[in-house]
Design an enzyme around this catalytic site. Structure first.
Site, PDB file in Angstrom:
ATOM      1  N   GLU A 214       0.868  -1.069  -0.183  1.00 32.71           N
ATOM      2  CA  GLU A 214       0.025   0.101  -0.135  1.00 32.71           C
ATOM      3  C   GLU A 214       0.964   1.225  -0.057  1.00 32.71           C
ATOM      4  O   GLU A 214       0.774   2.190  -0.932  1.00 32.71           O
ATOM      5  CB  GLU A 214      -1.006  -0.002   1.309  1.00 32.71           C
ATOM      6  CG  GLU A 214      -1.917  -1.107   1.546  1.00 32.71           C
ATOM      7  CD  GLU A 214      -0.974  -2.193   2.423  1.00 32.71           C
ATOM      8  OE1 GLU A 214       0.041  -2.507   2.141  1.00 32.71           O
ATOM      9  OE2 GLU A 214      -1.798  -2.747   3.279  1.00 32.71           O
TER      10      GLU A 214
ATOM     11  N   ALA B 222      10.043 -37.610  -6.934  1.00 35.52           N
ATOM     12  CA  ALA B 222       9.868 -38.047  -8.440  1.00 35.52           C
ATOM     13  C   ALA B 222      10.015 -39.620  -8.537  1.00 35.52           C
ATOM     14  O   ALA B 222      10.631 -39.983  -7.779  1.00 35.52           O
ATOM     15  CB  ALA B 222      11.071 -37.303  -9.142  1.00 35.52           C
TER      16      ALA B 222
ATOM     17  N   ARG C 161      19.984 -24.063  -7.927  1.00 37.53           N
ATOM     18  CA  ARG C 161      20.977 -23.972  -8.985  1.00 37.53           C
ATOM     19  C   ARG C 161      19.920 -23.198 -10.047  1.00 37.53           C
ATOM     20  O   ARG C 161      20.136 -23.639 -11.294  1.00 37.53           O
ATOM     21  CB  ARG C 161      21.438 -25.229  -9.553  1.00 37.53           C
ATOM     22  CG  ARG C 161      22.287 -25.785  -8.465  1.00 37.53           C
ATOM     23  CD  ARG C 161      23.230 -27.028  -8.934  1.00 37.53           C
ATOM     24  NE  ARG C 161      22.517 -28.244  -9.186  1.00 37.53           N
ATOM     25  CZ  ARG C 161      22.424 -29.305  -7.799  1.00 37.53           C
ATOM     26  NH1 ARG C 161      22.911 -28.821  -6.789  1.00 37.53           N
ATOM     27  NH2 ARG C 161      21.830 -30.315  -8.107  1.00 37.53           N
TER      28      ARG C 161
ATOM     29  N   SER D  23      18.780 -39.076  13.640  1.00 39.22           N
ATOM     30  CA  SER D  23      18.849 -39.326  14.834  1.00 39.22           C
ATOM     31  C   SER D  23      20.303 -39.347  15.759  1.00 39.22           C
ATOM     32  O   SER D  23      20.539 -38.956  16.993  1.00 39.22           O
ATOM     33  CB  SER D  23      18.018 -40.494  14.982  1.00 39.22           C
ATOM     34  OG  SER D  23      16.660 -39.869  14.819  1.00 39.22           O
TER      35      SER D  23
ATOM     36  N   GLU E 231      12.669 -33.293   0.620  1.00 41.37           N
ATOM     37  CA  GLU E 231      13.197 -34.261  -0.523  1.00 41.37           C
ATOM     38  C   GLU E 231      13.881 -35.513   0.155  1.00 41.37           C
ATOM     39  O   GLU E 231      14.826 -35.827  -0.071  1.00 41.37           O
ATOM     40  CB  GLU E 231      14.185 -33.556  -1.324  1.00 41.37           C
ATOM     41  CG  GLU E 231      13.602 -32.258  -2.054  1.00 41.37           C
ATOM     42  CD  GLU E 231      14.514 -31.589  -3.175  1.00 41.37           C
ATOM     43  OE1 GLU E 231      15.186 -32.467  -3.901  1.00 41.37           O
ATOM     44  OE2 GLU E 231      14.578 -30.411  -3.570  1.00 41.37           O
TER      45      GLU E 231
ATOM     46  N   GLY F 210      13.124 -39.369   0.958  1.00 41.86           N
ATOM     47  CA  GLY F 210      13.232 -40.717   1.032  1.00 41.86           C
ATOM     48  C   GLY F 210      12.073 -41.142   1.816  1.00 41.86           C
ATOM     49  O   GLY F 210      11.362 -40.418   2.469  1.00 41.86           O
TER      50      GLY F 210
ATOM     51  N   ASN G 209       9.499 -39.506   4.707  1.00 38.93           N
ATOM     52  CA  ASN G 209       8.182 -39.075   4.138  1.00 38.93           C
ATOM     53  C   ASN G 209       7.097 -39.753   4.682  1.00 38.93           C
ATOM     54  O   ASN G 209       6.114 -39.126   5.125  1.00 38.93           O
ATOM     55  CB  ASN G 209       8.071 -39.385   2.617  1.00 38.93           C
ATOM     56  CG  ASN G 209       9.125 -38.603   1.729  1.00 38.93           C
ATOM     57  OD1 ASN G 209       9.713 -37.701   2.291  1.00 38.93           O
ATOM     58  ND2 ASN G 209       9.168 -38.893   0.423  1.00 38.93           N
TER      59      ASN G 209
HETATM   60  C1  AOF Z   1       4.286  -7.285   4.656  1.00 36.33           C
HETATM   61  N1  AOF Z   1       3.951  -6.366   3.443  1.00 36.33           N
HETATM   62  O1  AOF Z   1       2.367  -5.341   1.711  1.00 36.33           O
HETATM   63  C2  AOF Z   1       1.965  -6.152   3.891  1.00 36.33           C
HETATM   64  C3  AOF Z   1       1.906  -6.780   5.117  1.00 36.33           C
HETATM   65  O2  AOF Z   1       7.478  -7.248   9.405  1.00 36.33           O
HETATM   66  P1  AOF Z   1       6.787  -5.863   9.014  1.00 36.33           P
HETATM   67  O3  AOF Z   1       7.013  -4.474   9.818  1.00 36.33           O
HETATM   68  O4  AOF Z   1       7.075  -5.593   7.600  1.00 36.33           O
HETATM   69  O5  AOF Z   1       5.268  -6.158   9.168  1.00 36.33           O
HETATM   70  C4  AOF Z   1       4.949  -7.367   8.577  1.00 36.33           C
HETATM   71  C5  AOF Z   1       3.558  -7.618   8.755  1.00 36.33           C
HETATM   72  O6  AOF Z   1       2.483  -6.543   8.045  1.00 36.33           O
HETATM   73  C6  AOF Z   1       2.832  -9.029   8.237  1.00 36.33           C
HETATM   74  O7  AOF Z   1       2.886 -10.165   9.046  1.00 36.33           O
HETATM   75  C7  AOF Z   1       1.408  -8.558   7.999  1.00 36.33           C
HETATM   76  O8  AOF Z   1       0.747  -8.993   8.995  1.00 36.33           O
HETATM   77  C8  AOF Z   1       1.562  -7.143   7.860  1.00 36.33           C
HETATM   78  N2  AOF Z   1       1.219  -6.754   6.069  1.00 36.33           N
HETATM   79  N3  AOF Z   1       3.381  -7.288   5.423  1.00 36.33           N
HETATM   80  O9  AOF Z   1       5.238  -7.590   4.663  1.00 36.33           O
HETATM   81  C9  AOF Z   1       2.861  -5.995   2.970  1.00 36.33           C
HETATM   82  N4  AOF Z   1       0.708  -5.458   3.742  1.00 36.33           N
HETATM   83 ZN    ZN Z   2       1.242  -2.626   5.927  1.00 34.36          ZN
END
Ligand code: AOF
Ligand code: ZN
Length: 356
Positions: free
Chosen positions: A46, A148, A201, A215, A286, A288, A292
């Site tokens: 935004e 695969a 890669r 383990s 990935e 085995g 899995n």
């Molecule tokens: C994003 N990108 O465009 C929007 C987000 O770590 P911060 O401060 O950047 O905040 C991350 C949080 O902001 C994320 O968990 C989500 O709840 C909100 N929105 N985050 O990285 C964005 N709109």
């Molecule tokens: Zn935001």
């Protein structure tokens, strides 16, 4: 909102553990700005979009794939800039599950008299960020099983030879997954048999954090994984008392991070919880057939990518993608939903979410 989803996708692979988000600003039927969240820690979608409108956005409609945030994190709240620019109406795709936001972003906008409509293409918006939503709602990484196999269900010939089951295009597709998901997990059996490097890669692709489930700490100091631990992170999970001090010190000196699980074998649920705390939001397995099977048994798998080559090798003893005990009745089989089928050269890939 469809355009916002397309924009959001451009951040794929760079926003983890944060979401991909896209934003479009519309005034009198014209798009006056659009942008997305480019990279973890940088400005949100935004704020990016509102910083370069082609005309004054006062009174405009703002479309965003995720509820605008209202918290000070790495960047200031998006609700602030929406109010400051005097946006007329806001259309939201998915609500945020981040407890810092969760409904509060929308409530703040409404409290300031801005009409907000939520749930626009909600299913698509949630699906695009399946990793983010799963991680923030559970604290566990989103676990993706990849294998695969031949048309007769083998991941190697009975001799053990497996180079290669699928063709080049399918293998390139796998490297795309390695560049997208944050971690890559294998069992010690795979390390001893193949001595893999487990990097990405693809030019410009990010290497995943490599994780070995081992383990009794059998990983050789001479393995490619340990030899490269200084440059690409390597985590080895072992059982608490399996670890001999000397071997452990040698591994740590080589730059390996060791996690000691409670119990006599690595507890996979504990491992996922622990990886979640390490900010690993997603893990590509990935494995085995043994690893899995254990992950599936413990209900830890969220998505499957099965690559199928049009080849038949036979052999009762040839390894298959999922071993272990298996399920007794076909009616109780695990099932995939939201399936997609991809054609990759002569191979086919079936992917879908595991129905919980
Ligand atoms: C994003 N990108 O465009 C929007 C987000 O770590 P911060 O401060 O950047 O905040 C991350 C949080 O902001 C994320 O968990 C989500 O709840 C909100 N929105 N985050 O990285 C964005 N709109
Ligand atoms: Zn935001």
């Amino acid at each position: 909102m469809r355009r916002a989803l397309e924009l959001a996708a451009q951040g794929r692979g760079h926003t983890s553990p944060n979401p991909m988000v896209g934003c479009v600003v519309v005034k009198d039927g014209r798009i006056i700005s659009e942008d997305y969240h480019h990279r973890y820690g940088e400005y949100h979608a935004e704020r990016n979009a509102l910083s370069h409108c082609t005309e004054d956005p006062a009174g405009a409609d703002l479309y965003v794939t995720l509820e605008p945030c209202c918290h000070y994190g790495k960047t200031p709240p998006c609700t602030d800039i929406i109010l400051e620019k005097r946006i007329g109406r806001v259309f939201v795709g998915a609500m945020d599950s981040n407890p810092l936001v969760g409904g509060k972003g929308v409530a703040i906008l409404r409290a300031h008299g801005i009409p907000v409509e939520t749930g626009i293409l909600e299913a698509e918006c949630r699906a695009q960020n399946e990793v983010f939503f799963h991680y923030i709602e559970t604290g566990h990484p989103f676990v993706v099983l990849k294998y695969a196999m031949t048309l007769d269900g083998k991941i190697a010939c009975e001799s053990g030879d497996a180079r290669w089951v699928t063709g080049e295009e399918a293998r390139r597709h796998v490297h795309g997954l390695r560049g997208y998901y944050r971690g890559i997990l294998v069992g010690i059996g795979t390390v001893l048999a193949d001595d893999p490097l487990l990097n990405c890669r693809i030019p410009g692709g990010r290497d995943p954090v490599r994780i070995v489930c081992d383990s009794s700490l059998r990983i050789p100091l001479t393995s490619q994984l340990v030899q490269t631990a200084g440059e690409i992170p390597l985590i080895v999970a072992c059982a608490r008392d399996a670890a001999e001090e000397e071997k452990m010190r040698a591994l740590e000196a080589a730059g390996v991070r060791i996690l000691r699980s409670p119990g006599e074998r690595v507890n996979l649920t504990w491992l996922m919880e622990t990886l979640g705390k390490e900010k690993i939001d997603s893990v590509l397995v990935e494995g085995g057939g043994t690893l899995n099977a254990s992950l599936l048994r413990d209900g830890l798998v969220d998505r499957v990518y099965a690559y199928i080559a049009p080849k038949i090798v036979g052999g009762a003893g040839a390894r298959t993608p999922v071993e272990g005990q298996g399920i007794a009745r076909m009616a109780e089989a695990l099932r995939l939903e939201s399936r997609e089928v991809l054609m990759l050269g002569e191979d086919v890939c079936i992917t879908g979410r595991v129905r919980k």
